[in-house]
Every structure is written in structure tokens, then in C-alpha cells.
Design an enzyme around this catalytic site. Structure first.
Site, PDB file in Angstrom:
ATOM      1  N   ASP A  33      -8.092   1.849   3.178  1.00 37.76           N
ATOM      2  CA  ASP A  33      -6.726   2.354   3.010  1.00 37.76           C
ATOM      3  C   ASP A  33      -6.743   3.550   2.048  1.00 37.76           C
ATOM      4  OD1 ASP A  33      -3.657   0.943   3.436  1.00 37.76           O
ATOM      5  OD2 ASP A  33      -3.859   2.545   1.955  1.00 37.76           O
ATOM      6  N   ILE A  34      -6.001   4.572   2.386  1.00 37.78           N
ATOM      7  CA  ILE A  34      -6.012   5.800   1.594  1.00 37.78           C
ATOM      8  C   ILE A  34      -5.331   5.608   0.228  1.00 37.78           C
ATOM      9  CG2 ILE A  34      -3.821   6.853   2.359  1.00 37.78           C
ATOM     10  CD1 ILE A  34      -5.472   9.433   2.900  1.00 37.78           C
ATOM     11  N   ASN A  91       2.248  -6.091   8.479  1.00 35.85           N
ATOM     12  CA  ASN A  91       3.665  -5.755   8.412  1.00 35.85           C
ATOM     13  C   ASN A  91       4.139  -5.380   9.818  1.00 35.85           C
ATOM     14  OD1 ASN A  91       3.704  -5.994   5.557  1.00 35.85           O
ATOM     15  ND2 ASN A  91       2.803  -3.961   5.385  1.00 35.85           N
ATOM     16  N   GLU A  99       5.067   0.803   8.027  1.00 29.72           N
ATOM     17  CA  GLU A  99       5.213   2.264   7.906  1.00 29.72           C
ATOM     18  C   GLU A  99       4.522   3.007   9.033  1.00 29.72           C
ATOM     19  OE1 GLU A  99       3.851   3.190   3.968  1.00 29.72           O
ATOM     20  OE2 GLU A  99       5.574   2.224   3.032  1.00 29.72           O
ATOM     21  N   VAL A 100       3.369   2.532   9.445  1.00 32.70           N
ATOM     22  CA  VAL A 100       2.625   3.215  10.513  1.00 32.70           C
ATOM     23  C   VAL A 100       2.778   2.397  11.804  1.00 32.70           C
ATOM     24  CG1 VAL A 100       0.376   4.037  11.279  1.00 32.70           C
ATOM     25  CG2 VAL A 100       0.990   4.186   8.852  1.00 32.70           C
ATOM     26  N   HIS A 104      -1.855  -2.876  12.734  1.00 36.56           N
ATOM     27  CA  HIS A 104      -2.979  -2.930  11.801  1.00 36.56           C
ATOM     28  C   HIS A 104      -2.836  -4.151  10.914  1.00 36.56           C
ATOM     29  CE1 HIS A 104       0.276  -0.561  10.007  1.00 36.56           C
ATOM     30  NE2 HIS A 104      -0.075  -1.072   8.843  1.00 36.56           N
ATOM     31  N   HIS A 106      -4.005  -5.415   7.080  1.00 35.52           N
ATOM     32  CA  HIS A 106      -4.569  -5.069   5.780  1.00 35.52           C
ATOM     33  C   HIS A 106      -5.470  -6.218   5.332  1.00 35.52           C
ATOM     34  CE1 HIS A 106      -1.383  -1.968   4.683  1.00 35.52           C
ATOM     35  NE2 HIS A 106      -0.777  -2.627   5.655  1.00 35.52           N
TER      36      HIS A 106
HETATM   37  P1  AMP Z   1       2.130  -0.467   6.629  1.00 34.47           P
HETATM   38  O1  AMP Z   1       3.264  -0.444   5.656  1.00 34.47           O
HETATM   39  O2  AMP Z   1       1.613  -1.858   6.873  1.00 34.47           O
HETATM   40  O3  AMP Z   1       2.459   0.268   7.916  1.00 34.47           O
HETATM   41  O4  AMP Z   1       0.933   0.265   5.907  1.00 34.47           O
HETATM   42  C1  AMP Z   1       0.397   1.491   6.286  1.00 34.47           C
HETATM   43  C2  AMP Z   1      -0.804   1.748   5.406  1.00 34.47           C
HETATM   44  O5  AMP Z   1      -1.509   2.855   5.932  1.00 34.47           O
HETATM   45  C3  AMP Z   1      -0.483   2.077   3.953  1.00 34.47           C
HETATM   46  O6  AMP Z   1      -1.126   1.120   3.107  1.00 34.47           O
HETATM   47  C4  AMP Z   1      -1.064   3.473   3.759  1.00 34.47           C
HETATM   48  O7  AMP Z   1      -1.629   3.678   2.488  1.00 34.47           O
HETATM   49  C5  AMP Z   1      -2.091   3.537   4.867  1.00 34.47           C
HETATM   50  N1  AMP Z   1      -2.420   4.879   5.331  1.00 34.47           N
HETATM   51  C6  AMP Z   1      -1.565   5.866   5.692  1.00 34.47           C
HETATM   52  N2  AMP Z   1      -2.241   6.954   6.094  1.00 34.47           N
HETATM   53  C7  AMP Z   1      -3.554   6.657   5.990  1.00 34.47           C
HETATM   54  C8  AMP Z   1      -4.768   7.370   6.254  1.00 34.47           C
HETATM   55  N3  AMP Z   1      -4.755   8.636   6.706  1.00 34.47           N
HETATM   56  N4  AMP Z   1      -5.942   6.742   6.038  1.00 34.47           N
HETATM   57  C9  AMP Z   1      -5.970   5.475   5.558  1.00 34.47           C
HETATM   58  N5  AMP Z   1      -4.869   4.746   5.298  1.00 34.47           N
HETATM   59  C10 AMP Z   1      -3.680   5.325   5.499  1.00 34.47           C
END
Ligand code: AMP
Length: 120
Positions: A33-34, A91, A99-100, A104, A106
Site C-alpha cells: 500500500d502506498i 472495504n 476508495e478504489v 482488493h 488489505h
Molecule cells: P480502500 O479505502 O479500501 O479503497 O483503500 C484503497 C487503498 O489503496 C488505500 O489504502 C490507498 O493508500 C491505496 N492506494 C491508492 N493508490 C495506490 C497506489 N498507487 N499504490 C498502492 N496503493 C495505493
């Protein structure tokens, strides 16, 4: 919800932006995770275009689902948290604060992670 081909994880899968890869196979990619929220924080994603845990659970093939869970266990072991323990978080949707919009999980570990849920 339809799949957004321009989400950040789709771009990572297409090689358009880099990631810190920790595992890859035919069906799965895992990377750090970034913005890590624990000493160990990795993300495991299917290569297929699935929006969320709900979408994945409803529409992915048995092979994809099996590969995904095998990969989660392998990544946890490879990152050294299999024995000490870790938390998996998926999530999903608005109330899940996703968010994405590409499914995925974590993997959080390397230290005690605290209580399961913090309501606002
Ligand atoms: P979520 O709220 O479960 O959708 O979490 C999305 C996660 O993606 C967050 O923890 C971000 O820090 C992570 N994230 C976003 N962009 C990147 C990226 N380019 N590389 C790695 N992790 C990312």
C-alpha cells in the site's frame, strides 16, 4: 455499479503506473500500500475487472476465488505475518468507505492492529 477502467488499480494492472509488487500469478496481483497504516500493509487484487467484494463474490469464477484466497495466504506468509497474525480488510461500497473501485483486500500486520471497528 459498473467497472471504471480508469481506476488506479486498473492502471497498475495495465502497467501504466508502477507498484511495489510482492506477488503475481495468472489471476492475482499483490503490492505494498502506498500509504501504509501498519508496519506491514499490502493489497491483494484480482486481475479481473471486479468493482468490490460483492461483485467478486457474486460473479468471479471458482478458479479466481480460489486463486485469490490462496494468494492472500501466500502473501501473508511471504511478508512474515502468518504466524504473528494480521487483519484482512475488504472495504466495500459507500458505507464500507471503499476508495478504489477495484476489489482488493488489505493485509495489515507486523504489529498489534487494535480493535476491529472504529465507528465515526
Ligand atoms: P480502500 O479505502 O479500501 O479503497 O483503500 C484503497 C487503498 O489503496 C488505500 O489504502 C490507498 O493508500 C491505496 N492506494 C491508492 N493508490 C495506490 C497506489 N498507487 N499504490 C498502492 N496503493 C495505493
Amino acid at each position: 455499479m459498473s467497472y471504471d477502467k480508469n481506476n488506479i488499480f486498473a492502471k497498475i494492472l495495465r502497467g501504466e503506473i508502477p507498484c511495489n509488487k510482492v506477488y503475481e500469478d495468472e489471476h492475482v496481483l499483490a503490492f505494498k500500500d502506498i500509504r501504509p497504516q501498519a508496519k506491514v500493509h499490502a493489497l491483494v487484487i484480482p486481475k479481473g475487472a471486479y468493482v468490490s467484494a460483492q461483485d467478486f463474490g457474486e460473479t468471479a469464477s471458482e478458479q479466481e476465488i480460489a486463486a485469490f484466497h490462496r494468494a492472500v495466504a501466500k502473501v501473508a506468509k511471504d511478508l512474515g505475518v502468518a504466524d504473528t497474525g494480521y487483519r484482512l480488510i475488504a472495504n466495500a461500497g459507500a458505507h464500507g468507505h471503499q476508495e478504489v473501485p477495484h476489489y482488493h483486500v488489505h493485509i495489515l500486520g507486523g504489529q498489534p492492529i487494535g480493535k476491529m471497528v472504529n465507528l465515526p
